[in-house]
Design a protein around this motif. Structure first.
Motif, PDB file in Angstrom:
ATOM      1  N   VAL A   1       1.053  -1.084   0.144  1.00  0.00           N
ATOM      2  CA  VAL A   1      -0.178   0.264  -0.125  1.00  0.00           C
ATOM      3  C   VAL A   1       1.024   0.612   0.431  1.00  0.00           C
ATOM      4  N   TYR A   2       1.249   1.980  -1.283  1.00  0.00           N
ATOM      5  CA  TYR A   2       1.343   2.994  -1.110  1.00  0.00           C
ATOM      6  C   TYR A   2       1.064   4.136  -1.002  1.00  0.00           C
ATOM      7  N   LEU A   3       1.983   5.119  -0.159  1.00  0.00           N
ATOM      8  CA  LEU A   3       0.419   5.909   0.503  1.00  0.00           C
ATOM      9  C   LEU A   3       1.694   7.093  -0.166  1.00  0.00           C
ATOM     10  N   VAL A   4       0.886   7.905  -1.138  1.00  0.00           N
ATOM     11  CA  VAL A   4       1.218   8.665  -2.133  1.00  0.00           C
ATOM     12  C   VAL A   4       0.280  10.656  -1.883  1.00  0.00           C
ATOM     13  N   GLY A   5       0.955  11.866  -1.563  1.00  0.00           N
ATOM     14  CA  GLY A   5      -0.411  12.780  -1.982  1.00  0.00           C
ATOM     15  C   GLY A   5       1.481  13.918  -1.287  1.00  0.00           C
ATOM     16  N   THR A   6       0.745  15.282  -1.625  1.00  0.00           N
ATOM     17  CA  THR A   6       1.441  16.658  -1.545  1.00  0.00           C
ATOM     18  C   THR A   6       2.500  16.318  -0.520  1.00  0.00           C
ATOM     19  N   ALA A   7       2.947  17.298   0.223  1.00  0.00           N
ATOM     20  CA  ALA A   7       3.229  17.295   1.437  1.00  0.00           C
ATOM     21  C   ALA A   7       2.577  17.867   2.605  1.00  0.00           C
ATOM     22  N   GLY A   8       2.471  17.186   3.530  1.00  0.00           N
ATOM     23  CA  GLY A   8       1.567  17.812   5.087  1.00  0.00           C
ATOM     24  C   GLY A   8       0.288  17.255   4.604  1.00  0.00           C
ATOM     25  N   SER A   9      -0.055  15.937   3.319  1.00  0.00           N
ATOM     26  CA  SER A   9      -1.254  15.947   3.541  1.00  0.00           C
ATOM     27  C   SER A   9      -1.557  14.645   4.505  1.00  0.00           C
TER      28      SER A   9
ATOM     29  N   ILE B   1       3.004  -1.220   3.925  1.00  0.00           N
ATOM     30  CA  ILE B   1       2.646   0.598   4.114  1.00  0.00           C
ATOM     31  C   ILE B   1       4.146   1.018   3.482  1.00  0.00           C
ATOM     32  N   VAL B   2       3.768   1.579   2.737  1.00  0.00           N
ATOM     33  CA  VAL B   2       4.576   2.340   2.520  1.00  0.00           C
ATOM     34  C   VAL B   2       4.920   4.508   1.862  1.00  0.00           C
ATOM     35  N   ASP B   3       5.238   4.626   3.103  1.00  0.00           N
ATOM     36  CA  ASP B   3       5.472   6.244   3.180  1.00  0.00           C
ATOM     37  C   ASP B   3       6.453   6.732   2.521  1.00  0.00           C
ATOM     38  N   THR B   4       6.097   7.772   1.475  1.00  0.00           N
ATOM     39  CA  THR B   4       6.689   8.373   0.199  1.00  0.00           C
ATOM     40  C   THR B   4       6.484   9.878   1.174  1.00  0.00           C
ATOM     41  N   PRO B   5       7.437  10.173  -0.102  1.00  0.00           N
ATOM     42  CA  PRO B   5       7.995  12.145  -0.312  1.00  0.00           C
ATOM     43  C   PRO B   5       6.524  12.817  -0.768  1.00  0.00           C
TER      44      PRO B   5
ATOM     45  N   VAL C   1      -2.674   4.403  -2.549  1.00  0.00           N
ATOM     46  CA  VAL C   1      -3.987   5.190  -1.892  1.00  0.00           C
ATOM     47  C   VAL C   1      -2.826   6.970  -1.640  1.00  0.00           C
ATOM     48  N   TYR C   2      -4.143   7.544  -2.685  1.00  0.00           N
ATOM     49  CA  TYR C   2      -4.000   8.999  -2.731  1.00  0.00           C
ATOM     50  C   TYR C   2      -4.142   9.378  -1.456  1.00  0.00           C
ATOM     51  N   LEU C   3      -3.775  10.389  -0.605  1.00  0.00           N
ATOM     52  CA  LEU C   3      -4.089  11.612   0.332  1.00  0.00           C
ATOM     53  C   LEU C   3      -4.356  12.978  -0.714  1.00  0.00           C
ATOM     54  N   ILE C   4      -5.502  13.387   0.014  1.00  0.00           N
ATOM     55  CA  ILE C   4      -5.959  15.033  -0.815  1.00  0.00           C
ATOM     56  C   ILE C   4      -5.936  15.082   0.348  1.00  0.00           C
ATOM     57  N   ASP C   5      -5.752  16.092   0.919  1.00  0.00           N
ATOM     58  CA  ASP C   5      -5.288  17.135   1.976  1.00  0.00           C
ATOM     59  C   ASP C   5      -6.551  18.244   1.636  1.00  0.00           C
TER      60      ASP C   5
ATOM     61  N   LEU D   1      -4.660  15.403 -10.935  1.00  0.00           N
ATOM     62  CA  LEU D   1      -3.507  15.511 -10.207  1.00  0.00           C
ATOM     63  C   LEU D   1      -3.417  13.532  -9.602  1.00  0.00           C
ATOM     64  N   GLY D   2      -4.431  13.080  -8.944  1.00  0.00           N
ATOM     65  CA  GLY D   2      -4.914  11.431  -8.616  1.00  0.00           C
ATOM     66  C   GLY D   2      -4.754  10.782 -10.354  1.00  0.00           C
ATOM     67  N   LEU D   3      -4.983  11.293 -11.109  1.00  0.00           N
ATOM     68  CA  LEU D   3      -5.468  10.764 -12.351  1.00  0.00           C
ATOM     69  C   LEU D   3      -3.494  10.520 -13.015  1.00  0.00           C
ATOM     70  N   SER D   4      -2.846  11.875 -13.146  1.00  0.00           N
ATOM     71  CA  SER D   4      -2.093  12.047 -13.055  1.00  0.00           C
ATOM     72  C   SER D   4      -1.082  10.569 -13.258  1.00  0.00           C
ATOM     73  N   VAL D   5      -1.508  10.120 -11.566  1.00  0.00           N
ATOM     74  CA  VAL D   5      -0.304   9.681 -11.172  1.00  0.00           C
ATOM     75  C   VAL D   5      -0.598   7.961 -11.169  1.00  0.00           C
ATOM     76  N   THR D   6      -1.815   7.601 -11.968  1.00  0.00           N
ATOM     77  CA  THR D   6      -2.248   6.414 -12.233  1.00  0.00           C
ATOM     78  C   THR D   6      -1.556   6.758 -13.438  1.00  0.00           C
ATOM     79  N   ALA D   7      -2.221   7.906 -14.702  1.00  0.00           N
ATOM     80  CA  ALA D   7      -1.128   6.907 -16.097  1.00  0.00           C
ATOM     81  C   ALA D   7       0.220   7.075 -16.097  1.00  0.00           C
TER      82      ALA D   7
END
Ligand SMILES: Nc1nc2c(ncn2[C@@H]2O[C@H](COP(=O)(O)OP(=O)(O)O)[C@@H](O)[C@H]2O)c(=O)[nH]1
Ligand SMILES: [Mg+2]
Length: 269
Positions: A14-22, A109-113, A141-145, A166-172
């Motif tokens: 489970v890769y957690l992705v999202g903008t800084a602070g999300s 569970i993967v925490d990312t930049p 898992v794309y976190l939206i702040d 932005l989520g769509l760009s990531v899936t692309a």
């Protein structure tokens, strides 16, 4: 754990992705704890070389391999140092993968930049992701702040649309299932949740709210309605609200079922 055809245990990444602070780092801790509280094993991986303090004890930590501060000292700016870090992480991908395998966990569970452009545009991030995940299954898992789209106490349709796109760009770029999670839901009023729910139930209404945006944007949102955006959930690491929904969505995306936690390990697939 689940037995694959090859006889090795399958891990779910489970890769957690999202903008800084999300809320990725907080969610890594809370989701990991939640999984362990439900009698499964979780491995927590920190892939953010720039983080200083973590609220969880990482089982695998990229900071042991990559020295972000050194890269800054070499004269790279914060973004350049991060891009370079990902390139360096690639060199250690086999070791990272081996350390993850050693934990023999059900869930990784993967925490990312927070620099999402790494996931939306850079091929080396995809290479790293592929090497670390190997033949196991992965979901983003794309976190939206909420702070990105709440302005003056109401939800702004333009910013909300940008967040979805932005989520769509990531899936692309990453080509794996993506679950949208609006994080920090404890900060949202019922009124705002209702507005977002009404947009999500009918993306056409979101498109209609984009009055003075370029027409192409409303068209894209309408197309999303037709194509299906996928899951959009609300969750809070603070109150643990919605973690069960994230878990169920991960199950649907990866294992095709929801009651993993209640089954015996041998019956899990
Ligand atoms: N109210 C609230 N704050 C949160 C939640 N999750 C994270 N935060 C706060 O948001 C900030 C950024 O969180 P962090 O997990 O470091 O985000 P990251 O940069 O995406 O890893 C911190 O101050 C957290 O305490 C949440 O569910 N609710
Ligand atoms: Mg973080």
């Amino acid at each position: 754990m689940c037995r694959s055809e090859r006889g090795r245990d399958v891990m779910y990444f489970v890769y957690l992705v999202g903008t800084a602070g999300s809320g990725k780092t907080s969610m890594t801790k809370t989701l990991g704890d939640w999984i362990e509280d439900h009698e499964m094993s979780a491995c927590r991986v920190n892939l953010d070389p720039a983080v200083e303090v973590l609220p969880y004890a990482p089982d695998v930590d990229v900071r042991e391999y990559v020295n972000y501060k050194e890269l800054l000292k070499e004269g790279l700016g914060p973004n350049g140092a991060l891009v370079k870090s990902v390139d360096l992480m690639l060199l250690y991908a086999d070791q990272l993968r081996a350390s993850i395998e050693e934990t023999e966990s059900n869930y990784v569970i993967v925490d990312t930049p927070g620099q999402l452009e790494l996931f939306a545009y850079r091929k080396s991030t995809l290479e790293l992701f592929k090497k670390i995940t190997a033949n196991d299954k992965a979901v983003l898992v794309y976190l939206i702040d909420p702070s990105l789209f709440i302005s003056e106490g109401s939800a702004d349709p333009y910013s909300f649309t940008s967040a979805l796109l932005l989520g769509l760009s990531v899936t692309a770029r990453m080509k794996v299932p993506l679950i949208h999670v609006i994080s920090k839901s404890d900060l949202l009023s019922e009124e705002i949740i209702n507005v977002i729910d009404s947009w999500l139930e009918d993306l056409g209404s979101l498109a209609m709210s984009l009055g003075d945006a370029p027409p192409a944007l409303a068209r894209v949102v309408e197309a999303l309605e037709e194509a299906g955006l996928g899951e959009v959930l609300f969750a809070s690491s603070l109150t643990e609200e919605g973690l069960d929904n994230i878990y169920a969505a991960v199950q649907r995306a990866l294992a095709g079922g929801e009651d993993y936690a209640t089954e015996e390990p041998s019956a899990r697939l």
